[in-house]
Design a protein around this motif. Structure first.
Motif, PDB file in Angstrom:
ATOM      1  N   HIS A   1       1.768   7.278  -6.418  1.00  0.00           N
ATOM      2  CA  HIS A   1       0.812   8.308  -6.835  1.00  0.00           C
ATOM      3  C   HIS A   1       1.366   9.713  -6.583  1.00  0.00           C
ATOM      4  O   HIS A   1       1.213  10.617  -7.414  1.00  0.00           O
ATOM      5  CB  HIS A   1      -0.521   8.133  -6.093  1.00  0.00           C
ATOM      6  N   GLU A   2       2.015   9.906  -5.421  1.00  0.00           N
ATOM      7  CA  GLU A   2       2.586  11.220  -5.088  1.00  0.00           C
ATOM      8  C   GLU A   2       3.645  11.625  -6.112  1.00  0.00           C
ATOM      9  O   GLU A   2       3.645  12.758  -6.617  1.00  0.00           O
ATOM     10  CB  GLU A   2       3.211  11.184  -3.680  1.00  0.00           C
TER      11      GLU A   2
ATOM     12  N   ARG B   1       0.833  -1.206   0.000  1.00  0.00           N
ATOM     13  CA  ARG B   1       0.000   0.000   0.000  1.00  0.00           C
ATOM     14  C   ARG B   1       0.865   1.253   0.000  1.00  0.00           C
ATOM     15  O   ARG B   1       0.543   2.253  -0.639  1.00  0.00           O
ATOM     16  CB  ARG B   1      -0.913   0.002   1.227  1.00  0.00           C
TER      17      ARG B   1
ATOM     18  N   GLN C   1       0.809   4.283  -2.735  1.00  0.00           N
ATOM     19  CA  GLN C   1       0.545   5.668  -2.331  1.00  0.00           C
ATOM     20  C   GLN C   1       1.685   6.597  -2.732  1.00  0.00           C
ATOM     21  O   GLN C   1       1.471   7.669  -3.306  1.00  0.00           O
ATOM     22  CB  GLN C   1       0.329   5.746  -0.815  1.00  0.00           C
TER      23      GLN C   1
END
Length: 770
Positions: A298-299, A291, A295
């Motif tokens: 994506h950043e 996860r 995440q």
């Protein structure tokens, strides 16, 4: 006849802003000269030389109750004061006796000439009453105060009450030298303060900011911190100066960040579709992303898709999957028509990255080559030890754009390295590179390329700048499934039984088919170089390191605290290990920086394949070595390494599904030294940011706003990054509001002057590049 204008002698000094005036003009050349040797040359230098602490003025007490070592204030009546030549050495001594009515106390003053003592003799007249402050000592069975400070009632103070009030004030204790003691600094400060008016010290803090936080003016704060009437005074002043430091730094950083955000970069947005390199790569991954990886991905993807250059730190412990995240970012850039460069600190690590990335990409890494997939890119390696033909081909692939991913060492920084369209720079182990080196690679892009720096252990500056809000940080906290835990223990080198057990444990692991690292900080005995080790010098930490010989690692070592300890070396220790019964029949090899690249590669290949059981090495194995069967890491003289490097070394084990054990060998005493704190922190946690925070507290900040990270010469004076994190965050909010209202600080001239004064040209240039 034309009238002649007489210019006052101090006219030139009077035209200079007060805080910039030379102390030679304010105090006189003779008084200013020793201060200049301390780096205190102007009024501002002296007033910013804040007290280190404040001594309690002491308690009025009976002379009979005085104890040696106590700092006391005694009110007493002077009985006598006489000057005489000293018999045993040159110079004169004044001895005064004071009494509380029952018991006597001796006051002693020394000087090279009698004339110097006449001032004291004139003030210390029999019958006068005074308050005498100093540290009690015992001389020939008699209590005395040597060179006490004193206030004479009716002379220095109007009455007894005033004298007591003066004596009750906190006593500032300054960072001082033998040539310039603290009391002399205090008097110099008092002289400068006596010449200063409020108009002389324009306040860099905007009135609105100061009012919001109920902070005193700069003028009042100088008085409170140097001449406090009570403890509340200096505490208020310190808070104001800590906030001022934070605000000035934050204003500079916010202004720089706003300017950086206005720079143009080529946007590399995520390209959708099943045939993109990123999509095909994700489809062939043999495991699911965590996860955290999703995440963080994506950043980074969002930042890369922006028309403004990304500056992001990717922090994650060894084995957390940083390389996968970075590779996915590189593939996004390649899909968008650009190139990515990965900068590694060593050839071993660069080659490891090249092999690892090629292996993960498979046929996607061989564009235009036999076995390459349709639409694949190309991965090339560029290092200094490659042949001319190999370099020429790599340079051509980078310049033509055939290579979407270029991996290399410092060789990538050479002038002859060109890119067709450099869109992303990834820097691995960012603490191993200077800002100028990173900047040199980023300059190879047509527009400013996006920047991603990776680290397993942030250096103190990284933590500090994270607190300051200068870095956008992404953190990988999860460890992918299958990674084994690593236990860390401290082994006292002087304990023969523990050392014997250390080597026996290593043999037990080898008998299970596992590999063992033994790390030394030196190649040969007496080496000055550490082969890249971030060793801690005695001078840097001010510790008394123990003494021992290599042989003492197997017998009783010399007790800690002895001097000139001989550090373990690869050459000597490897031979000693070969002679131990515990390693009979074991294949032992050595690895260090003086070996030829081919020999290093062969040694590592042998170790990885299991032909070598135990590897005695310097810190060349710190990064980039991936041997899943390695389960033991023994670090000799671990007290000589920094936290960051110890954490990196520990990361070489536990890379597969085998539990690991890291043994930190050091001749530590029971004292709570910095070395012990460092090693206990390593044994307690594997969290990189927690370790860097510990490092930061031990070293202090160093120059977090510049290249120096030694803990000395800090731009920061009172501000402490970890302790004042809340205050720094508060200052940042104020700075952001001020910069948003006035980006050029045109209406905040005092603040702009303070930024330029506080942050010198080199520091501001550093900020512009970092």
């Amino acid at each position: 006849m034309k009238e002649q204008v007489v210019v006052p002698a101090d006219f030139e000094a009077a035209t200079i802003p007060f805080l910039e005036r030379p102390l030679s003009k304010l105090l006189g050349t003779r008084t200013a000269a020793p201060l200049a040797k301390m780096g205190l040359e102007t009024a501002g230098d002296l007033l910013r030389h804040y007290p280190r602490r404040y001594a309690e003025p002491g308690t009025l007490t009976d002379i009979s109750e005085l104890k040696p070592g106590e700092h006391v204030t005694v009110m007493a009546k002077i009985s006598s004061a006489t000057i005489r030549h000293m018999r045993s050495r040159a110079g004169a001594m004044l001895n005064a006796r004071v009494s509380d009515g029952v018991h006597d106390l001796s006051l002693t003053f020394f000087a090279k000439r009698q004339g110097v003592l006449r001032m004291h003799e004139d003030k210390l007249r029999p019958g006068r009453v005074g308050l005498f402050t100093g540290t009690v000592s015992d001389y020939r069975g008699e209590r005395q105060l040597a060179h006490p400070d004193y206030v004479i009632v009716g002379l220095d103070a109007d009455d007894e009450d005033q004298a007591i009030a003066e004596a009750a004030k906190p006593i500032p204790m300054y960072p001082a030298t033998a040539a310039v003691p603290t009391w002399r600094i205090e008097r110099c400060v008092a002289t400068v303060l006596g010449q200063m008016h409020e108009a002389d010290v324009p306040d860099p803090l905007p009135d609105s900011v100061r009012a919001a936080h109920r902070l005193d003016t700069l003028f009042e704060s100088f008085r409170r911190i140097h001449q406090p009437d009570n403890d509340d005074d200096w505490r208020r002043a310190r808070r104001r100066f800590r906030f001022e430091e934070a605000f000035i730094v934050q204003a500079a950083l916010v202004r720089r960040k706003a300017a950086h955000a206005s720079l143009e970069a080529t946007a590399r947005p995520l390209v959708a579709g099943p045939k993109t390199l990123l999509s095909r790569f994700d489809q062939q991954l043999p495991f699911a992303l965590t996860r955290g990886q999703i995440q963080v991905g994506h950043e980074i993807s969002s930042d890369i898709g922006s028309a403004h250059p990304m500056q992001r730190l990717l922090q994650g412990d060894v084995g957390s999957g940083k390389t996968i995240v970075a590779l996915r970012a590189m593939l996004q850039v390649v899909d968008a028509g650009g190139q990515a460069a990965l900068l590694a600190p060593t050839e071993v690590l660069a080659a490891q990255h090249a092999r690892s990335i090629e292996s993960m990409l498979g046929e996607l890494a061989f564009g235009g080559m036999l076995g390459g997939a349709e639409g694949a890119t190309r991965v090339v390696l560029l290092t200094g030890s490659m042949t001319t033909a190999q370099k020429r081909k790599a340079l051509l692939d980078a310049a033509s754009g055939a290579a979407g991913i270029v991996i290399g060492t410092h060789a990538l920084l050479s002038d002859n390295v060109q890119f067709a369209d450099l869109g992303l720079v990834v820097v691995d182990e960012q603490h191993r590179f200077g800002v100028k080196q990173r900047d040199a690679l980023r300059a190879k892009g047509g527009t400013v390329p996006h920047l991603l720096v990776m680290t397993a252990t942030p250096i103190p500056r990284t933590v500090a700048m994270t607190v300051f809000g200068d870095l956008e940080v992404s953190t990988l906290k999860e460890i992918p499934a299958g990674r084994a835990p690593v236990a860390t223990h401290i082994v006292p080198a002087q304990n023969a039984a523990w050392m014997a057990r250390t080597w026996q444990r290593a043999r037990e692991e080898i008998d299970k088919g596992r590999r063992v690292y033994v790390v030394c900080s030196r190649i040969s005995p007496g080496d000055d170089s550490s082969d890249g080790a971030e060793t801690i010098s005695d001078d840097a930490y001010g510790e008394n390191f123990g003494q021992g010989t290599p042989g003492a690692l197997f017998e009783d070592a010399t007790a800690p605290g002895a001097e000139n300890r001989e550090l373990a070396s690869v050459e000597v220790l490897s031979e000693q290990l070969r002679s131990l019964d515990a390693f009979r029949g074991i294949n032992i090899s050595v690895l260090h920086g003086r070996m030829a690249p081919a020999d290093k590669e062969a040694t590592m290949a042998s170790f990885s394949a299991g032909h070598t059981d135990l590897l005695v090495s310097t810190t060349v194995i710190e990064v980039g070595i991936d041997v899943p069967t390695a389960s033991v890491m023994i670090i000799m003289d671990a007290d000589r390494f920094g936290i960051s490097q110890l954490h990196q070394l520990r990361g070489r084990i536990g890379r597969g599904n085998l539990p690991g054990v890291c043994l930190l060998v050091a001749p530590l005493s029971d004292d709570n030294t910095d070395a012990r704190v460092r090693l206990e922190a390593l044994a307690r946690t594997t969290d990189g940011f927690e370790l860097a925070a510990t490092d930061l507290e031990l070293r202090h900040e160093g120059d977090v706003l510049g290249a120096a990270q030694s803990g000395r010469g800090s731009t920061l004076r009172l501000l402490r990054v970890m302790k004042d994190a809340d205050l720094i965050a508060m200052a940042r909010e104020d700075a952001e509001r001020i910069i948003e209202e006035d980006p050029t600080l045109a209406s905040h001239e005092r603040l702009l002057v303070a930024i330029n004064s506080y942050l010198d040209e080199d520091t501001q240039e550093f900020l512009e590049r970092s």
